[in-house]
Design an enzyme around this catalytic site. Sequence first.
Site, PDB file in Angstrom:
ATOM      1  N   ASP A 176       0.971 -23.277  -9.495  1.00 57.24           N
ATOM      2  CA  ASP A 176       1.633 -23.059  -8.345  1.00 57.24           C
ATOM      3  C   ASP A 176       1.909 -24.508  -7.543  1.00 57.24           C
ATOM      4  O   ASP A 176       1.000 -25.056  -7.245  1.00 57.24           O
ATOM      5  CB  ASP A 176       0.566 -22.121  -7.663  1.00 57.24           C
ATOM      6  CG  ASP A 176       1.416 -21.597  -6.334  1.00 57.24           C
ATOM      7  OD1 ASP A 176       2.229 -22.350  -5.867  1.00 57.24           O
ATOM      8  OD2 ASP A 176       1.152 -20.658  -5.685  1.00 57.24           O
ATOM      9  N   ALA A 236       3.951  -9.042 -10.682  1.00 57.36           N
ATOM     10  CA  ALA A 236       4.793  -9.670  -9.786  1.00 57.36           C
ATOM     11  C   ALA A 236       6.026  -8.780  -9.401  1.00 57.36           C
ATOM     12  O   ALA A 236       5.972  -7.988  -8.576  1.00 57.36           O
ATOM     13  CB  ALA A 236       4.886 -11.249  -9.985  1.00 57.36           C
ATOM     14  N   ARG A 237       7.113  -9.480 -10.112  1.00 54.17           N
ATOM     15  CA  ARG A 237       8.505  -8.811 -10.031  1.00 54.17           C
ATOM     16  C   ARG A 237       8.996  -8.990 -11.365  1.00 54.17           C
ATOM     17  O   ARG A 237       8.849  -9.885 -12.141  1.00 54.17           O
ATOM     18  CB  ARG A 237       9.344  -9.543  -8.850  1.00 54.17           C
ATOM     19  CG  ARG A 237       8.956  -9.343  -7.627  1.00 54.17           C
ATOM     20  CD  ARG A 237       9.456  -7.796  -7.019  1.00 54.17           C
ATOM     21  NE  ARG A 237       9.285  -7.554  -5.667  1.00 54.17           N
ATOM     22  CZ  ARG A 237       8.383  -7.170  -5.377  1.00 54.17           C
ATOM     23  NH1 ARG A 237       7.011  -6.671  -5.912  1.00 54.17           N
ATOM     24  NH2 ARG A 237       8.071  -6.445  -4.003  1.00 54.17           N
ATOM     25  N   ASP A 261       3.817  -4.084 -15.183  1.00 53.83           N
ATOM     26  CA  ASP A 261       3.922  -3.294 -14.351  1.00 53.83           C
ATOM     27  C   ASP A 261       5.272  -3.181 -13.624  1.00 53.83           C
ATOM     28  O   ASP A 261       5.683  -2.279 -12.898  1.00 53.83           O
ATOM     29  CB  ASP A 261       2.814  -3.226 -13.140  1.00 53.83           C
ATOM     30  CG  ASP A 261       2.661  -2.434 -11.919  1.00 53.83           C
ATOM     31  OD1 ASP A 261       2.616  -1.125 -12.350  1.00 53.83           O
ATOM     32  OD2 ASP A 261       2.780  -2.731 -10.701  1.00 53.83           O
ATOM     33  N   GLU A 266      14.523  -1.323 -12.434  1.00 52.22           N
ATOM     34  CA  GLU A 266      13.614  -0.310 -12.241  1.00 52.22           C
ATOM     35  C   GLU A 266      14.320   0.733 -11.906  1.00 52.22           C
ATOM     36  O   GLU A 266      15.071   0.993 -10.943  1.00 52.22           O
ATOM     37  CB  GLU A 266      12.593  -0.686 -11.245  1.00 52.22           C
ATOM     38  CG  GLU A 266      11.715  -1.878 -11.684  1.00 52.22           C
ATOM     39  CD  GLU A 266      10.570  -2.365 -10.754  1.00 52.22           C
ATOM     40  OE1 GLU A 266      10.584  -2.034  -9.557  1.00 52.22           O
ATOM     41  OE2 GLU A 266       9.754  -3.165 -11.163  1.00 52.22           O
ATOM     42  N   HIS A 285       5.275   0.332 -11.870  1.00 58.22           N
ATOM     43  CA  HIS A 285       5.331  -0.360 -10.644  1.00 58.22           C
ATOM     44  C   HIS A 285       4.246   0.218  -9.658  1.00 58.22           C
ATOM     45  O   HIS A 285       4.505   0.300  -8.448  1.00 58.22           O
ATOM     46  CB  HIS A 285       6.719  -0.555  -9.885  1.00 58.22           C
ATOM     47  CG  HIS A 285       6.847  -1.717  -8.816  1.00 58.22           C
ATOM     48  ND1 HIS A 285       7.897  -2.441  -8.877  1.00 58.22           N
ATOM     49  CD2 HIS A 285       5.758  -2.319  -8.123  1.00 58.22           C
ATOM     50  CE1 HIS A 285       7.709  -3.145  -7.692  1.00 58.22           C
ATOM     51  NE2 HIS A 285       6.444  -3.392  -7.442  1.00 58.22           N
ATOM     52  N   ILE A 286       2.993   0.500 -10.079  1.00 60.57           N
ATOM     53  CA  ILE A 286       2.072   1.039  -9.398  1.00 60.57           C
ATOM     54  C   ILE A 286       0.852  -0.170  -8.942  1.00 60.57           C
ATOM     55  O   ILE A 286      -0.262   0.574  -8.339  1.00 60.57           O
ATOM     56  CB  ILE A 286       1.433   2.357  -9.793  1.00 60.57           C
ATOM     57  CG1 ILE A 286       0.972   1.931 -11.372  1.00 60.57           C
ATOM     58  CG2 ILE A 286       2.469   3.290  -9.949  1.00 60.57           C
ATOM     59  CD1 ILE A 286       0.119   2.990 -12.078  1.00 60.57           C
ATOM     60  N   ALA A 288       0.395  -1.861  -6.595  1.00 57.95           N
ATOM     61  CA  ALA A 288      -0.437  -2.124  -5.360  1.00 57.95           C
ATOM     62  C   ALA A 288      -0.421  -0.547  -4.504  1.00 57.95           C
ATOM     63  O   ALA A 288      -0.888  -0.644  -3.478  1.00 57.95           O
ATOM     64  CB  ALA A 288       0.943  -2.842  -4.386  1.00 57.95           C
TER      65      ALA A 288
END
Length: 322
Positions: A176, A236-237, A261, A266, A285-286, A288
């Site tokens: 990072d 993430a994305r 995910d 999408e 995409h679950i 979160a």
Amino acid sequence: MSEEQVPTALVDQDVKPRGVLEQSVDGQISLDVGFEPTEDALIHRLKGKEILFTTSRAPVSRNVIESVDSLRLVAKVGTGIDTIDLDAAAENGVTVVYTPGLNALSVAEHALTLLLSVKRNVSIGQQALHNGKWRDEVPNATPVAGTSVGIIGFGNVGTRLAGLLDGFNVDVYAYDPYIHEIDTEITGATLTDLETTLSTPESVIVTAEHTAETRGMIDAEALAMMDDNAVLVNTARGPIVDTDALVDAIRKEKIAGAGLDVFETEPLPSNSPLHDFENVVTTPHIAASSVRARSAIIETLVDCTFTVLDGDRPPERFVAVS
């Protein structure tokens, strides 16, 4: 907030639990639920409404913002705000609030779940049972404990993931460019460069934000740096990972599998080649979407909404545009 008129809000049907939202607004905001995730549909449904409660499904573009004069506030579930044109919001006096960090533990748990699912052959084992087979026809699993894991993006999710991995006695490598070594001291992660984070560990997990800098970061070159026995996880994305390159790497056994995910497109199309691999675990995409995280997020967004409607400023950490 004035009692003269009840403000109106359009609500993404993906904002759940719905009961928490309804209880939190307590009749003080009129809720209109559901819309197709397209610009035209969003513009049509937003007409005359002051508030949008949304997830990443909705394309809150400049066109949407400039086409809806009534819009005062966008309340976005989660951390990612890449689906909202923040410049357009600022120029048009639309406040944007979001909830960074509130779903971080949920996403971290899901990332670990995907990693374990791939490494422990959960999907392969389930399919074997479905086909009337038993363990002698299932390959041996590979461990997570005692191995090493690379984390790309060491923010709210990455640091919590490192904490969860501590119980597995793994060596954590973190990439990072926007943090300092002191930020990894508590977790014991080793802050290093991208090449080391990709090439050294047995697993790589992407938890970075989607920005112009990270878009397509995990491409063919990046995947080639990974060990042939390594697993890639992305919570993430989707656009951070080049799908074609990933499919090619899995097909040619350049990596051992993937847990995903999020996706470039999408919902993930039913004819995506990602469905063809037994060593790829996918979820819609679950990451979160735990009840605890979503409830806290909705309550926070409603609090921020009432604050804005009352003419005040919400807590700074929840404000993307004011």
